[in-house]
Design an enzyme around this catalytic site. Sequence first.
Site, PDB file in Angstrom:
ATOM      1  N   ARG A  49       0.805  -1.223   0.000  1.00  0.00           N
ATOM      2  CA  ARG A  49       0.000   0.000   0.000  1.00  0.00           C
ATOM      3  C   ARG A  49       0.841   1.277   0.000  1.00  0.00           C
ATOM      4  NH1 ARG A  49      -3.562  -2.006   4.997  1.00  0.00           N
ATOM      5  NH2 ARG A  49      -1.725  -3.344   5.205  1.00  0.00           N
ATOM      6  N   GLY A 135       6.188  -3.106  12.972  1.00  0.00           N
ATOM      7  CA  GLY A 135       7.216  -2.090  12.725  1.00  0.00           C
ATOM      8  C   GLY A 135       6.661  -0.825  12.116  1.00  0.00           C
TER       9      GLY A 135
END
Length: 501
Positions: A49, A135
Amino acid sequence: MSDPSGAQNRARPSGPASESGGPAEREAASPLSGRPVAAIILAAGKSTRMRSKLPKPLHPICGLPMTAHVVRACRAAGVQRIVVVVGHEAEKVRAGLGEDVEYTLQEQQRGTGDAARAAQPLLADWPGTILVLAGDVPLLPAATLQRLIARHHQCGAAATLLTAFLEDPTGYGRVIRDPSGGVARIVEERDASAEERAIKEWFPSIYAFDAPALWSTLAAVRAENAQGEYYLTDTVGLLVGQGARVEAIPADETADVLGVNTRVELAAAAAILRRRLLTDLMLSGVTVTDPANTYVEVDVQIGQDTVLEPNTFLLNGTRIGEDCVLGPFARIEKSTLGNGVRVLASQVVESVLEDGAKVGPFANLRPGTHLGPKVKIGDFVELKNARLGAGAQASHLAYIGDAEVGEGTNIGAGTITCNYDGYAKHRTVIGKNAFIGSHATLIAPVTVGDGAFVAAASPVAENVPPDALAIARAHPTIKEGWAARRRAERGAKTPDKDKQG
Ligand code: UD1
Ligand code: MG
């Protein structure tokens, strides 16, 4: 120069809990309470994305790669071992995050559950608690992690989750609770029913696990869902199904746990962090005229009563003293400024500016510039690898590269150090209290002694002794009446305006 590191205010995104000091944080002051804590940070995903050639963990936010913020939060929370799971562009991610964490490779990106399993060879025998964090949650404060760990240890749960609330949590996993209010499971957006999607409590993908419970449950996770992936979130329902205790605590602020999956979210996260850094600085005595248009990266230090005018960028570990005025339009990178320095509409990179130096408008200070106290650099002056002594000035239109200029020396407008012969760079050394007239051309290597005078418009290719005059000018030829005769021949008309360049 005064030491700008003294009495300075450092902007920090995720200091240890004890620094911010609320009651909940004090409770968490020693959260590790005997049990060792390790962390697994998931950073192996393809991050489709983001639509980026740069792996998502390395997209910078306020001067640090996104995932480095998560690493810092773990470290500041006192986590003893940090294992980062890499996969997509593993080598790049590893190089970008550095070698002070451990790495494990997830060969194929088969989901967050599979990613956490990749850390098992390193942490299989870990005797305490394992945090698992995505993360891509860069705003997470260390204090929140400490609170999560403290709660996990107090209640002895198999897993403790952080949860958050949003009016519209589209895209996030939702927290499904049982009728008594306990956590039952997490459902991913893509697998959720319409009713489940209406739930406003969502899961930021931040967990504390009892280590054996994590490993045994991960082994039972199946990829039977809309994405055909092994979901780490499924461990929650599996643990509850086994009768294990799963606890949840809310995040202090939703902004702390926002995930970054697109560049829109990247910009939003950066804006929040920027605002937090500026708020810390303002509370510590720095004036920020227009916080919406001021950009300060993490680890920048700024002394009291310094003023940041709009469109000022302070980057890459820059340290600023007290009583400076920076901007409007100052970009200062990896530099150290003393007290009372003024930088207006200029760029300063890898340079040192001592107390009272004045720069700009429109100056370009390139790497290796060192300005002594009260040096004045004016408009359209470019400096590179140049050291100017106290009170020296170059007020307009000059290039000073690979040079040393003694204290009190004046560099006239249009002066150029010719430092490059097409093959190598050469030095220009100018002594103290010298006077370099306008449009001097100093052809390096060359030395101008203390107190010497270089006449305007002179090219200088030989050394000038102290207190000497160097003058190199063609004598002008003056032809009396020439201009008048020309006008008489060609008419007194002013030139055609359309033909002017
Ligand atoms: C995940 C959670 C979702 C939660 C959201 C919070 C799952 C299945 N979903 O969704 O419940 O609300 O985070 O931000 O866990 N990763 C790997 N290997 C993989 C896949 C992902 O290491 O095979 C890493 C990614 O690099 C990323 C993290 O895991 O750092 C999360 O993956 P991402 O794809 O961002 O999951 P979300 O859709 O955000
Ligand atoms: Mg995500």
